[in-house]
Write an enzyme that holds these catalytic residues in place. Structure first.
Site, mmCIF file in Angstrom:
data_model
loop_
_atom_site.group_PDB
_atom_site.id
_atom_site.type_symbol
_atom_site.label_atom_id
_atom_site.label_comp_id
_atom_site.label_asym_id
_atom_site.label_seq_id
_atom_site.Cartn_x
_atom_site.Cartn_y
_atom_site.Cartn_z
ATOM 1 C CG ASP A 1 -13.973 11.983 25.302
ATOM 2 O OD1 ASP A 1 -14.962 11.904 24.547
ATOM 3 O OD2 ASP A 1 -13.313 10.982 25.661
ATOM 4 C CG ASP B 1 -19.755 3.791 25.662
ATOM 5 O OD1 ASP B 1 -19.302 4.168 24.555
ATOM 6 O OD2 ASP B 1 -20.241 4.578 26.494
#
Lengths: 270, 201
Positions: free
Chosen positions: A134, A11
């Site tokens: 997600d 990330d």
């Protein structure tokens, strides 16, 4: 037989020069982990099957930082590289592919404009388009939802976008199969309930999606030990397991995880 | 000696360029057929569909044929392997280079298509290009079709994906892999290194 893949995820905060790898807990509480291309190189040497870069601060200027990270990484890392975060046109996808990425991952932009999946897959092939989802459990049952039984009760899964900050009302399982019909070649499935919690992958979610689509599913969210990977590979048809914290903070190396899995009968590349 | 990477407008050539550079080769991306004359070796990369690939590659056909007759080492990858055949189920009206007799067929419907990921090699016969590679070593595949040569002895390695899938073929100065050596970690680099060495010899 195809091996199960182990994929470290970076990330990336591209708001600093050269970018930096961070990790949050349940999509919040950011912790600093390292320099993107250095970590990628380390994971490659250590046996990673693929590396995912997600730009969590995606914006146009910062995409240039990401393309320079990919250019630098692809000079010495020879496994597939996937890049995501803020890509919302074929042109932007092209920049990332030209920097050396093999796949792009789409999330928010595909939810807002599903045709983008077809536009990119028509040009670069289905294998180059990963749809990231997600998903969050919703225990308030509604008609027309894909209901999944879990130890905590029956639920459905709602897609989130904008990095988990907003909800769409879209059923994650239905969205996965629609995305595949539009040309997505792989699903990167993150459980928002598990992400950063160290509680293990969401098995019912992974199973529900893997049974529904005929493309590889990458399980993500909640991995804190090789046992969690063993569980997801034993209990679901997930093609790959993605993890971040477990690798970033030195708890386990990619190689140790793979050895652990191989000793327990999982087909992995050593 | 220069290794020419044939750029016929299909996909990303940076990975193969970087990988050849990394193992000590001198890669050069070339986009005109006459630039193939006199190079030490040739790489035919490829992504996309068979027909589209041949449409774009056909202007290089003469130059590739001459290079092959001169004995220039040629390495074809993925779709590059498939277009060596005469025809493909993927694009029934298209004609391949025909260097390998036989056709390209679709993977069986019982398995995940495309085959995407790491799969192990079963080596059928030893060749110099596979020096340092052992049975069971894994390589990165992304494809929906595979080549079936009439002469099975052309096959130097297979992989299991529903059926025994042709993973590598060899004939004289020609070597081709269905997998992507440039995305297959250290083992993939080893094959590219073997190619670079073959050119220096």
């Amino acid at each position: 037989m195809l091996a199960r893949r182990i994929i470290p995820c970076l990330d990336c905060d591209m708001g600093v020069p050269g970018g930096r790898v961070v990790k949050g807990i349940e999509f919040q509480q950011i912790r600093y982990a390292g320099v993107p291309w250095e970590l990628a190189g380390q994971y490659y040497e250590d046996g990673a099957d693929e590396i995912v870069f997600l730009d969590i601060t995606a914006s146009h200027e910062r995409r240039e930082t990401m393309t320079s990270v990919i250019k630098k990484t692809s000079r010495s890392v020879f496994v597939p590289l996937a890049v995501g975060g803020g890509i919302n046109s074929v042109e932007q996808a092209r920049e990332v592919f030209n920097a050396g990425a093999d796949k792009i991952t789409l999330n928010t932009s595909a939810l807002k404009r599903p045709e983008l999946i077809s536009e990119i897959s028509d040009r670069y092939g289905n294998q180059a388009v990963v749809l990231a989802i997600d998903a969050k459990r919703r225990y308030t049952l509604e008609e027309g939802r894909h209901i999944v039984q879990t130890e905590q009760g029956a639920c459905w899964f709602e897609c989130s976008f904008y990095g988990g900050r907003q909800f769409t009302g879209i059923d994650a399982i239905a969205w996965a199969s629609r995305a595949v019909s539009l040309g997505a070649g792989e699903i990167l499935l993150t459980s928002m309930d598990r992400d950063g919690t160290y509680d293990g992958f969401d098995i019912p979610l992974t199973n529900a999606v893997a049974k529904r689509v005929n493309v590889p599913v990458i399980a993500s969210g909640g991995c804190a030990s090789p046992d969690h990977m063993l569980e997801v590979f034993k209990k679901t048809d997930a093609s790959a397991a993605l993890a971040a914290s477990i690798f970033h903070f030195g708890e386990w190396s990619v190689r140790n995880v793979k050895t652990y899995l191989k000793e327990r009968g999982v087909n992995v590349r050593i | 000696m220069t290794i020419a990477i044939v750029d016929y407008g299909m996909g990303n050539l940076f990975s193969i360029y970087n990988a050849l550079d990394y193992v000590g080769g001198s890669p050069k991306i070339i986009s005109e057929p006459d630039e193939l004359a006199g190079v030490g070796g040739i790489v035919v990369p490829g992504v996309g569909a068979f027909g589209q690939c041949m449409d774009r590659l056909c202007r290089f056909e003469g130059a590739l044929n001459s290079a092959r007759e001169c004995g220039t080492p040629i390495f074809a990858i993925c779709i590059g392997l498939q277009v060596l055949f005469e025809e493909s189920e993927e694009s029934p009206t298209a004609r391949g280079l025909g260097w390998i007799k036989g056709r390209v067929v679709k993977l069986p419907l019982s398995v995940m298509i495309p085959q995407m990921g790491w799969n192990s090699l079963s080596i059928k016969r030893p060749v110099e290009m596979l020096q340092g590679i052992e049975d069971g070593d894994m390589f990165y595949f992304v494809h929906s079709y595979y080549g079936q040569p009439e002469d099975k002895s052309r096959i130097v390695a297979t992989t299991e994906h529903g059926v025994a899938v042709t993973a590598a073929i060899a004939r004289d100065n020609l070597f081709a892999t269905q997998f992507h050596p440039e995305k297959s970690g250290a083992k993939g680099l080893r094959i590219l290194e073997n190619f670079v060495r073959a050119i220096r010899c």
